[in-house]
Design an enzyme around this catalytic site. Structure first.
Site, PDB file in Angstrom:
ATOM      1  N   GLU A 143      29.882  51.371  45.463  1.00  0.00           N
ATOM      2  CA  GLU A 143      29.141  52.350  44.679  1.00  0.00           C
ATOM      3  C   GLU A 143      27.665  52.467  45.090  1.00  0.00           C
ATOM      4  OE1 GLU A 143      31.655  52.283  40.551  1.00  0.00           O
ATOM      5  OE2 GLU A 143      30.062  50.812  40.686  1.00  0.00           O
ATOM      6  N   ASP A 165      23.135  42.474  39.759  1.00  0.00           N
ATOM      7  CA  ASP A 165      23.512  43.871  39.503  1.00  0.00           C
ATOM      8  C   ASP A 165      22.303  44.610  38.946  1.00  0.00           C
ATOM      9  OD1 ASP A 165      25.102  46.265  38.946  1.00  0.00           O
ATOM     10  OD2 ASP A 165      26.827  44.936  39.071  1.00  0.00           O
ATOM     11  N   HIS A 200      23.735  48.839  43.455  1.00  0.00           N
ATOM     12  CA  HIS A 200      23.649  47.961  42.283  1.00  0.00           C
ATOM     13  C   HIS A 200      22.470  46.986  42.417  1.00  0.00           C
ATOM     14  CE1 HIS A 200      27.183  49.321  40.127  1.00  0.00           C
ATOM     15  NE2 HIS A 200      27.925  49.233  41.218  1.00  0.00           N
TER      16      HIS A 200
HETATM   17  C1  TNX Z   1      33.246  49.582  38.918  1.00  0.00           C
HETATM   18  S1  TNX Z   1      34.603  47.345  40.573  1.00  0.00           S
HETATM   19  C2  TNX Z   1      32.361  48.643  39.399  1.00  0.00           C
HETATM   20  C3  TNX Z   1      31.596  47.825  38.437  1.00  0.00           C
HETATM   21  C4  TNX Z   1      31.865  48.240  37.024  1.00  0.00           C
HETATM   22  C5  TNX Z   1      33.346  48.493  36.839  1.00  0.00           C
HETATM   23  C6  TNX Z   1      33.762  48.791  35.437  1.00  0.00           C
HETATM   24  C7  TNX Z   1      33.294  47.636  41.318  1.00  0.00           C
HETATM   25  C8  TNX Z   1      33.269  47.195  42.675  1.00  0.00           C
HETATM   26  N1  TNX Z   1      32.285  48.300  40.721  1.00  0.00           N
HETATM   27  O1  TNX Z   1      30.233  47.883  38.773  1.00  0.00           O
HETATM   28  O2  TNX Z   1      31.426  47.236  36.178  1.00  0.00           O
HETATM   29  O3  TNX Z   1      33.731  49.567  37.650  1.00  0.00           O
HETATM   30  O4  TNX Z   1      35.161  48.746  35.306  1.00  0.00           O
END
Ligand code: TNX
Length: 759
Positions: free
Chosen positions: A332, A197, A268
């Site tokens: 994301e 990450d 990420h």
């Molecule tokens: C979203 S769940 C994210 C994570 C974060 C999380 C915090 C996901 C696929 N991505 O990178 O840690 O929310 O709740």
């Protein structure tokens, strides 16, 4: 020929399969398909006296697990034997499969001993987990009574997972093993290991040593809730060597658990980019991130060298992890860099991709093809649906259930991890006082989760493989906090996943949960006690003479109250009238423990008075109605406690308070919030109007001077000349659409209010 040893076993069996020992009640989580407690008798497992007999297969994994458990928690060691003679034995065997789902076993305890037969060795292992829960908790050594019973059992879903983010915070090999043991004890079978990450790359790669030399370390971490009150400047990190990874994979396999590694792409990716800047669009320099969130710098989707790198990484990952599934993230991923990157734009032209979403889809499909060519399948977060799903991908639905529904309708396999039920990084207590990411998911909410959405037909429902609890660790920096966040919610989820739908019953689970808490004690885990919490509510007083504090406990225990700074304690007989600023405390005792709740009440001229609102708050943040703004309770814990504040999306908080009589006032204070990353903006201004008759109002003053008081909470004070009035209208103006350059730009902003003070 009967040997001396056999005679001894036979003899021991006669003595110890006692008829007069009363058995403890049977309380198994997850609830089996069928449980019959046949008599109140118990079979006694005797230290060094009761052998485990394995018939027809190698049950080594089951035997080792049971023996480790008995040794660790009861100081009991059993030997294995190949003889089937005698009735003082634990017999493990294979049966003909009696279900179509893999994992079926039968467990019988009677005068003939304990017998577990499963449709394969893995199924017998589940029988062992049930046997463990038939043991008394807490443990007594030397002899362990096991109630006579007949249990038939098999799982509902084939994917029963727990996830752990080891990037935001790093956890030791020993702790990972502990985590895997907990997964096994809950008859779960997947460990989703989040290994890369923005804040750290945690897996050693032989071909790219900088990933762990550089990428595994950050030069600090933000302090407190995002965006933080500063940075601790502590060099932080760690990684798992390939040897350690092999050790963990084997440890899991010995417990019939598959480790699914996650290598995040294309987003990420900061830690990878910091190690090898050629992987990004701008070529850096990049750094391993010290704060949380989503970052614009991602893997360049145009350059072939990115794909070459990721294929090399995947080669090593695939060699280390035998899992059929390789998780490649996909969530994301901002498209900001790709939009201005000439190489990404060229790729879009040559591949005839209509936009950057299509480019993300191209990226994922290209990687999927590679993973498939190695005989493995990819899992991706639900964003991989955008711009077209890779042909064989399994979707992990996290932004609600919709991604899972869409994927199942396209005949893709799905693992459900929707945020509202499965995010164990959210608070499970309404009175949470440790730092968490927010939200509120109590254990009963997890228990209520149904992985198969109602909108799927029977054929589509087959694509739901199961579900998983996710533990993101931005605010979880040590093992104790992990335990606090997963227990007891993981136990609730295990029942959602294993038990038949018709066997799920919250009331019955609650009864068994009380025993499960004793098991957590036995394991020495720091589980959350939120389940025991007193429920509290604040109600309007009669004739606007104050506010009422109501406290409840679900155990029908007598409750007591005190006010801070006073010695008197009184029994609670009903909602307590509060008429002044005070810190109140309520409590009850259960099993020699005290469970308490404290609440500060802050009184002013508006507290408990009649209030009306010109605009309804949003359905998602209705608080306890308009009264929330004058109940004397400030929202001091952020938005976990949604009963404590009102949220207005795009509209104003426009309140009128009737003080009851003409009074002199010179100040109005509105308690509000600022959290721009969550689209929450303070009011543009607060304007105060007064009126003697409740009809004709005159404006006295307005102010836009917002001051942070604590974290995301803040106030706007409006001070004016002493004024005599009965009605006060307080208009907190919504700031309007979010300006460009901020999260949620162009959308309506949130305005939160939790209290109006008049002095
Ligand atoms: C979203 S769940 C994210 C994570 C974060 C999380 C915090 C996901 C696929 N991505 O990178 O840690 O929310 O709740």
């Amino acid at each position: 020929m009967i040997t001396a040893v056999m005679k001894k076993i036979f003899f021991a069996g006669l003595i110890f399969t006692s008829f007069f020992v009363r058995a403890q009640e049977i309380n198994i989580i997850p609830q089996p398909v069928s449980v019959k407690q046949t008599k109140s008798n118990a079979f006694i497992i005797v230290n060094a006296g009761t052998p485990i007999v394995a018939e027809g297969d190698d049950f080594g994994k089951s035997i080792n697990f049971l023996n480790d458990y008995l040794d660790r928690f009861y100081s009991i060691k059993l030997r294995t034997s190949s003889t089937t003679l005698g009735n003082n034995v634990i017999r493990l065997s294979l049966s003909n499969p009696f279900t179509t789902v893999q994992g079926g076993y039968k467990l019988t305890v009677d005068a003939n001993g304990i017998s577990i037969s499963g449709d394969n060795a893995n199924s017998v292992f589940y029988g062992i987990q049930t046997l463990i829960q038939l043991l008394p908790a807490p443990g007594s050594s030397i002899r362990l009574p096991v109630p006579y019973c007949e249990i038939t059992d098999y799982p509902r879903f084939s994917y029963r997972g727990m996830h752990l983010d080891c990037c935001r915070h790093f956890f030791s090999v020993d702790f990972i093993k502990q985590y895997i043991d907990w997964i096994a004890l809950h008859k779960m079978n997947y460990f989703h290991w989040h290994l890369t990450d923005d804040q750290g790359w945690r897996i050693e790669l032989k071909k790219y040593p900088k990933l762990t030399q550089v990428g595994a370390w950050r030069n600090g971490t933000i302090i407190g809730s995002f965006p933080g009150t500063g940075n601790d400047s502590i060099h932080y990190g760690g990684f798992y060597s390939q040897e350690q990874i092999k050790e963990i994979v084997k440890y899991a396999a010995d417990r019939y658990i598959t480790v699914v590694p996650e290598i995040e792409m294309p987003g990420h990716a900061s830690a990878a980019l910091a190690s090898y800047p050629f992987l990004g669009c701008t070529k850096g320099p990049y750094e391993v991130q010290q704060t949380w969130g989503v970052f614009d710098d991602v893997f360049c989707a145009g350059n072939d060298s990115t794909y070459k790198f990721l294929q090399d990484v995947l080669d090593e990952v695939i060699a280390l992890f035998p899992s059929k599934y390789i998780h490649i993230g996909g969530d994301e991923c901002p498209k900001t860099r790709w939009k201005t990157c000439p190489v990404c734009q060229r790729r879009m032209r040559t591949e005839k991709l209509k936009d950057e979403h299509a480019l993300q889809s191209y990226f994922i499909q290209r990687i999927e093809k590679y993973v498939n060519s190695k005989g493995r399948s990819v899992i991706g977060w639900d964003e991989i649906l955008e711009g077209g799903l890779a042909p064989n991908a399994t979707v992990m639905s996290w932004r609600g259930e919709q991604g899972g529904i869409d994927a199942a309708k396209q005949n893709h396999y799905v693992i459900m991890t929707p945020g509202d039920w499965c995010y164990f990084d959210h608070s499970q207590s309404e009175q949470e006082d440790s730092l968490t990411i927010g939200g509120y998911i109590p254990v009963d909410k997890v228990y209520s989760y149904e992985p198969v959405p109602a909108s799927l037909n029977a054929d589509q429902a087959k694509y739901i493989l199961g579900a998983q609890g996710n533990l993101w660790t931005e605010y979880i920096s040590n093992p104790g906090k992990v335990e606090y966040m997963i227990f007891p919610r993981m136990s609730a989820l295990s029942e959602v996943l294993w038990s038949q739908k018709q066997n799920r019953d919250w009331g019955d689970f609650e009864k068994r949960l009380m025993v499960q808490f004793k098991r957590y004690d036995l394991w020495n885990t720091k589980y959350s006690k939120a389940y025991f919490e007193l429920k509290t509510s604040v109600l309007p007083g009669k004739d606007y003479n104050g506010v009422l504090w109501k406290i409840e406990n679900k155990f029908n225990k007598k409750m007591f109250m005190t006010f801070a700074g006073s010695d008197s304690v009184w029994g609670y007989t009903g909602p307590q009238l509060i008429q002044k600023t005070v810190r109140a405390r309520g409590y009850f005792n259960l099993d020699n423990r005290t469970f308490e709740v404290r609440q500060d009440f802050n009184f002013n001229k508006a507290t408990g008075k009649k209030i009306t609102l010109a605009n309804e708050p949003s359905k998602n943040f209705p608080g306890d109605g308009p009264f929330t703004l004058v109940n004397g309770v400030w929202n001091e814990r952020g938005i976990t406690r949604t009963s404590q504040l009102l949220g207005f999306l795009g509209s104003d908080c426009d309140a009128t308070i009737d003080l009851g009589t003409m009074q002199y006032i010179s100040n109005v204070t509105v308690h509000t919030m600022k959290d721009l990353s969550s689209w929450i903006w303070p009011p543009k201004y607060v304007e105060v109007f007064v009126s003697g008759d409740g009809k004709n109002f005159t404006s006295v003053k307005s102010s836009d001077d917002f001051k942070i008081t604590n974290g995301k909470n803040g106030v706007i004070h409006v001070n004016f000349l002493l004024t005599n009035t009965r009605y006060v209208r307080v208009l907190a103006k919504n700031t309007g659409n979010i300006p460009s350059g901020y999260p949620g730009a162009g959308y309506e902003s949130w305005l939160f209010a939790d209290e109006i003070e008049i002095n």
